[in-house]
Design an enzyme around this catalytic site. Sequence first.
Site, PDB file in Angstrom:
ATOM      1  N   LYS A  13      36.645  41.121  37.917  1.00  0.00           N
ATOM      2  CA  LYS A  13      36.195  40.674  38.764  1.00  0.00           C
ATOM      3  C   LYS A  13      36.854  41.957  39.753  1.00  0.00           C
ATOM      4  CE  LYS A  13      37.761  37.191  42.772  1.00  0.00           C
ATOM      5  NZ  LYS A  13      38.410  36.860  43.334  1.00  0.00           N
TER       6      LYS A  13
ATOM      7  N   HIS B 243      47.044  31.286  45.749  1.00  0.00           N
ATOM      8  CA  HIS B 243      46.658  30.607  43.906  1.00  0.00           C
ATOM      9  C   HIS B 243      47.239  30.514  42.385  1.00  0.00           C
ATOM     10  CE1 HIS B 243      45.005  34.194  44.153  1.00  0.00           C
ATOM     11  NE2 HIS B 243      44.359  34.532  42.712  1.00  0.00           N
TER      12      HIS B 243
ATOM     13  N   ASP C   5      46.345  32.435  38.803  1.00  0.00           N
ATOM     14  CA  ASP C   5      45.295  32.555  37.888  1.00  0.00           C
ATOM     15  C   ASP C   5      45.090  31.676  36.932  1.00  0.00           C
ATOM     16  OD1 ASP C   5      44.477  34.909  39.700  1.00  0.00           O
ATOM     17  OD2 ASP C   5      45.603  35.763  38.605  1.00  0.00           O
TER      18      ASP C   5
ATOM     19  N   HIS D 143      50.177  33.626  43.992  1.00  0.00           N
ATOM     20  CA  HIS D 143      50.087  34.839  45.231  1.00  0.00           C
ATOM     21  C   HIS D 143      48.711  34.976  46.104  1.00  0.00           C
ATOM     22  CE1 HIS D 143      47.658  35.351  41.027  1.00  0.00           C
ATOM     23  NE2 HIS D 143      46.472  36.065  42.021  1.00  0.00           N
TER      24      HIS D 143
HETATM   25  C1  OGA Z   1      42.074  37.504  43.021  1.00  0.00           C
HETATM   26  C2  OGA Z   1      43.707  38.116  43.329  1.00  0.00           C
HETATM   27  C3  OGA Z   1      44.014  39.922  44.387  1.00  0.00           C
HETATM   28  C4  OGA Z   1      44.361  41.351  44.475  1.00  0.00           C
HETATM   29  O1  OGA Z   1      41.394  37.670  42.669  1.00  0.00           O
HETATM   30  O2  OGA Z   1      43.035  37.034  41.559  1.00  0.00           O
HETATM   31  O3  OGA Z   1      44.480  37.388  43.101  1.00  0.00           O
HETATM   32  O4  OGA Z   1      45.193  42.523  44.656  1.00  0.00           O
HETATM   33  N1  OGA Z   1      43.907  39.319  43.714  1.00  0.00           N
HETATM   34  O5  OGA Z   1      43.131  41.034  44.754  1.00  0.00           O
HETATM   35 NI    NI Z   2      44.383  35.928  41.504  1.00  0.00          NI
END
Ligand code: OGA
Ligand code: NI
Length: 351
Positions: free
Chosen positions: A218, A237, A239, A293
């Site tokens: 992502k 959330h 993961d 987080h």
């Molecule tokens: C996520 C996330 C954290 C970040 O996309 O699940 O927690 O540092 N990203 O962007």
């Molecule tokens: Ni995340």
Amino acid sequence: MKTVECNTATTMPMEVARVQSVASITNCMDTIPSEYIRSKNEQPAATTLHGVVLQVPVIDISDIDANEEKIVKAIAKASKEWGIFQVINHGIPDEVIGNLQKVGKEFFEQVPQEEKELIAKNPGSQSIEGYGTSLQKEVEGKKGWVDHLFHKIWPPSSINYRCWPKNPPSYREANEEYAKSLRVIVDRMFKCLSLGLGLEAHEMMEAAGGEDIVYLLKINYYPPCPRPDLALGVVAHTDMSCITLLVPNEVQGLQVFKDSHWYDVNYIPNALIVHIGDQVEILSNGKYKSVYHRTTVNKDKTRMSWPVFLEPPSEHEVGPIPKLVNEANQPKFKTKKYKDYVYCKLNKLPQ
Ligand code: OGA
Ligand code: NI
């Protein structure tokens, strides 16, 4: 036959407001649309702990063969107490990470919006892959200050290149190089997590799907936000993955929750941030913690991050590893197919 999940038509109406365009409109204002304003108990200004001494553990994994015992101990401790740690001297060349970041930034900032929309997720699609905004329907209809791009990078048989940007032209090579480099680290992380529970080295990874584990990349794109005190990037959330390996850019933003406080995760150049996800918490029968987080945004700077979610194949069943369950340690989680876990989580149903 593979189904076509990303848009290939050129007629896709641009109905979804991309945060990148909201940000360019609100650029000179001191306010943001109300759907981005979090409720008081979520606002970062009101909930972040400042001046604290506690820090997410940093683990040096150079010379892992010589220092295995020490590294296993450190990783197991961090995974039990925090569910997150940063890994330094991991062996992925700076250049490989630099290229991954360069081509991702170019996609978001230099490719025309119409071209980005060509790989947008179809609203009705089952698949998560493609360019998009806001994944989950949030409570009270609030939105995160972030756009994203999702696509798989490993194993080769899982890759749908339709969801990969065509521009910049070096996008594909940079992502393939990164996927290749990550494989070594993934093996090491699973091995250490296994040994840390007294299992044999291969057991945790095997229980998670072995060679069929899917690497889902992502890219998060958090544009500058005029009111970073009121908004969040990604809402709090855990993961769903087994493990998430994340590369951030230099802009501060990731926060983790521990002992009822939100802590900033300090930026360390070239470190990899390792999150324990829900599936490893389940496999370990709760010994390792899936980290809660969220991300904050910045007033003047664009933050970006590149998490790779290591996921079991969708038909693969995940439950507490039998060796970790006995009279004194009853299973704390159900055993179920990963796709069923995902369905419940995305629809906020009990697991
Ligand atoms: C996520 C996330 C954290 C970040 O996309 O699940 O927690 O540092 N990203 O962007
Ligand atoms: Ni995340």
